[in-house]
Design an enzyme around this catalytic site. Structure first.
Site, PDB file in Angstrom:
ATOM      1  N   GLU A   1       0.608  -0.916  -0.047  1.00 13.02           N
ATOM      2  CA  GLU A   1       0.097  -0.135   0.165  1.00 13.02           C
ATOM      3  C   GLU A   1       1.612   1.493  -0.040  1.00 13.02           C
ATOM      4  OE1 GLU A   1      -0.982   1.746   3.513  1.00 13.02           O
ATOM      5  OE2 GLU A   1      -0.958   0.157   4.819  1.00 13.02           O
TER       6      GLU A   1
ATOM      7  N   LYS B   1      -5.295  11.364   1.132  1.00 17.37           N
ATOM      8  CA  LYS B   1      -5.142   9.687   1.693  1.00 17.37           C
ATOM      9  C   LYS B   1      -6.516   8.772   0.732  1.00 17.37           C
ATOM     10  CE  LYS B   1      -6.238   7.578   6.039  1.00 17.37           C
ATOM     11  NZ  LYS B   1      -6.676   7.383   7.541  1.00 17.37           N
TER      12      LYS B   1
ATOM     13  N   VAL C   1      -5.833   0.128   3.298  1.00 15.60           N
ATOM     14  CA  VAL C   1      -5.477  -0.898   3.051  1.00 15.60           C
ATOM     15  C   VAL C   1      -6.878  -0.764   2.270  1.00 15.60           C
ATOM     16  CG1 VAL C   1      -6.169  -2.975   4.529  1.00 15.60           C
ATOM     17  CG2 VAL C   1      -4.658  -1.371   4.999  1.00 15.60           C
TER      18      VAL C   1
ATOM     19  N   ASP D   1     -16.477   6.016  14.699  1.00 16.19           N
ATOM     20  CA  ASP D   1     -15.019   6.054  13.654  1.00 16.19           C
ATOM     21  C   ASP D   1     -15.201   4.041  13.116  1.00 16.19           C
ATOM     22  OD1 ASP D   1     -13.549   6.762  12.324  1.00 16.19           O
ATOM     23  OD2 ASP D   1     -12.468   8.477  13.405  1.00 16.19           O
TER      24      ASP D   1
ATOM     25  N   SER E   1     -13.014   1.852  10.475  1.00 12.39           N
ATOM     26  CA  SER E   1     -11.860   1.860   9.004  1.00 12.39           C
ATOM     27  C   SER E   1     -12.751   1.435   7.808  1.00 12.39           C
ATOM     28  CB  SER E   1     -11.290   1.858   9.702  1.00 12.39           C
ATOM     29  OG  SER E   1     -10.042   1.731   8.395  1.00 12.39           O
ATOM     30  N   ALA E   2     -12.978   1.962   7.539  1.00 10.22           N
ATOM     31  CA  ALA E   2     -13.589   0.810   6.111  1.00 10.22           C
ATOM     32  C   ALA E   2     -12.498  -0.289   5.762  1.00 10.22           C
ATOM     33  CB  ALA E   2     -13.591   2.011   4.759  1.00 10.22           C
ATOM     34  N   ASP E   3     -11.115   0.031   5.546  1.00  3.02           N
ATOM     35  CA  ASP E   3     -10.467  -1.541   6.118  1.00  3.02           C
ATOM     36  C   ASP E   3     -11.395  -2.902   6.312  1.00  3.02           C
ATOM     37  OD1 ASP E   3      -9.285   0.209   5.268  1.00  3.02           O
ATOM     38  OD2 ASP E   3      -7.631   0.222   7.216  1.00  3.02           O
TER      39      ASP E   3
ATOM     40  N   LYS F   1      -4.153  -1.599  13.836  1.00  8.80           N
ATOM     41  CA  LYS F   1      -3.086  -0.146  14.817  1.00  8.80           C
ATOM     42  C   LYS F   1      -3.620  -0.408  16.451  1.00  8.80           C
ATOM     43  CE  LYS F   1      -3.435   2.540  11.891  1.00  8.80           C
ATOM     44  NZ  LYS F   1      -3.856   1.874  10.093  1.00  8.80           N
TER      45      LYS F   1
HETATM   46  N1  PSU Z   1      -0.691   0.738   8.673  1.00  9.94           N
HETATM   47  C1  PSU Z   1       0.757   1.519   9.102  1.00  9.94           C
HETATM   48  N2  PSU Z   1       0.564   2.432   8.977  1.00  9.94           N
HETATM   49  C2  PSU Z   1      -0.472   3.270   8.108  1.00  9.94           C
HETATM   50  C3  PSU Z   1      -1.743   2.341   7.691  1.00  9.94           C
HETATM   51  C4  PSU Z   1      -1.294   0.646   8.159  1.00  9.94           C
HETATM   52  O1  PSU Z   1       1.763   0.659   9.549  1.00  9.94           O
HETATM   53  O2  PSU Z   1      -0.246   4.388   7.694  1.00  9.94           O
HETATM   54  C5  PSU Z   1      -2.860   3.362   7.278  1.00  9.94           C
HETATM   55  C6  PSU Z   1      -3.411   2.104   6.079  1.00  9.94           C
HETATM   56  O3  PSU Z   1      -3.328   2.623   4.854  1.00  9.94           O
HETATM   57  C7  PSU Z   1      -5.201   1.843   7.066  1.00  9.94           C
HETATM   58  C8  PSU Z   1      -4.920   3.515   7.277  1.00  9.94           C
HETATM   59  O4  PSU Z   1      -5.680   1.480   6.062  1.00  9.94           O
HETATM   60  O5  PSU Z   1      -4.257   3.885   7.905  1.00  9.94           O
HETATM   61  C9  PSU Z   1      -5.976   3.771   8.347  1.00  9.94           C
HETATM   62  O6  PSU Z   1      -6.851   4.927   8.086  1.00  9.94           O
HETATM   63  P1  PSU Z   1      -8.551   4.929   8.800  1.00  9.94           P
HETATM   64  O7  PSU Z   1      -8.296   4.515  10.322  1.00  9.94           O
HETATM   65  O8  PSU Z   1      -8.847   6.261   8.503  1.00  9.94           O
HETATM   66  O9  PSU Z   1      -9.486   4.158   8.225  1.00  9.94           O
HETATM   67 MN    MN Z   2     -11.746   6.922  10.525  1.00  9.30          MN
END
Ligand code: PSU
Ligand code: MN
Length: 304
Positions: free
Chosen positions: A25, A86, A106, A138, A140-142, A159
């Site tokens: 990614e 992003k 992701v 909140d 994530s769409a992941d 994370k």
């Molecule tokens: N893993 C990492 N660092 C990152 C991410 C993942 O070690 O920056 C990113 C990925 O792209 C993941 C995103 O999809 O953080 C999640 O963002 P959000 O919480 O806004 O969905």
């Molecule tokens: Mn989010």
């Protein structure tokens, strides 16, 4: 007028020949790590995939085109150009239509890898359910993408800034298999342990490849989340990290950071609070995932 995918010659040859390919990614490069460590990381991730006999394909949207496989100049642009946004799955269409640039998360990398014919994707940690999700909503769409796109995602868990029990519950609800690689426990990104047990474990890459193929044969279209703990020597204790995360979350709140800016803000703040130690661990766990991703892609190519 059709939006085609731009492959590098190496990636296209590997896909057409059925050789192992691992997608990488670009949000982790553009928004997950500071420059120039992000560029070094991006180059090293590609090199590790090649060492383990898989063709790397870093995915991003550049100049309004989906790029599957990037050259060094494109990696440099992603790593250093602050105007690269992003892009999650819902932003793919608009980014292409306005001929823009975007680093893919992701969710977006999964959906583009699938469109490109790539079955394995290695990242750092996935997004998930945030700790105040009962108020902020909140999530994530992941997680949604994992539930509907048949790509194996190799991660070090979700994370640690997230609510990990809720993230696991959500994955269960969304019918996403979560498989611990040589572990019974869900890793917490920076730490090998979270205290949360998993119901599935694989000790070998070939079992993961076989699980994926079995799902496909039965018409199951979800992805598979592989939880691969950070190597021992880079493990940061869960309790220490939790203290840093609490401070980072407080800072985000008092500065009014929310939405898609939140995850990059928290990761950056944690790098500061740990004086760079979290970055060393983030790099190590992501590279470890590339290695496993390459091994899974290799087994998959043997089985198909
Ligand atoms: N893993 C990492 N660092 C990152 C991410 C993942 O070690 O920056 C990113 C990925 O792209 C993941 C995103 O999809 O953080 C999640 O963002 P959000 O919480 O806004 O969905
Ligand atoms: Mn989010």
């Amino acid at each position: 007028m059709r939006n085609e995918i731009i492959y590098t010659a190496d990636v296209l040859q590997a896909i057409n020949a059925g050789r192992p390919v691992v997608a990488l990614e670009s949000t982790i490069i553009a928004h997950g790590m500071p420059y120039p460590q992000n560029l070094e990381f991006a180059r090293e991730a590609e090199a590790i995939a090649l060492t383990y006999s898989a063709q790397p394909a870093t995915i991003a949207i550049l100049g309004g085109k989906v790029c599957v496989g990037l050259d060094d100049g494109q990696l440099e642009q992603l790593a250093s150009d602050p105007s690269v946004g992003k892009v999650a799955t819902r932003e793919i269409g608009s980014t292409l239509a306005r001929k823009g640039n975007g680093a893919t998360t992701v969710s977006a990398t999964m959906s583009l890898a699938h469109a490109a014919g790539i079955k394995v994707f290695a990242t750092g940690g996935i997004g998930g359910v945030h700790r105040d999700a009962d108020k902020s909503f909140d999530i994530s769409a992941d997680l949604i993408e994992l539930s509907r796109t048949p790509v194996i995602v190799v991660s070090a868990g979700a994370k640690a800034i997230l609510d990990l029990p809720k993230t696991l519950e959500y994955l269960e609800t969304m019918s996403v298999p979560v498989i611990g690689y040589q572990t019974d426990e869900f890793p917490a990104f920076y730490s090998r342990k979270s205290g949360l047990m998993l119901s599935a474990r694989a000790n070998f890459a070939k079992n993961i490849a076989a699980t994926y193929l079995a799902q496909l044969e039965m018409g199951i279209s979800s992805g598979i989340l592989i939880a691969n703990p950070v190597p021992e020597e880079f493990d940061l204790p869960f309790e220490t990290m939790d203290k840093h995360i609490a401070i980072a979350l407080q800072d985000a709140q008092s500065e009014g950071v929310e939405g898609k800016a939140l995850t990059p803000f928290l990761l950056g703040r944690i790098v500061e609070l740990t004086e760079g130690e979290s970055l060393v661990t983030n790099r190590a766990l992501a590279l470890n995932n590339v290695k496993l991703g390459a091994e899974i892609a290799f087994k998959l190519s043997e089985l198909t």
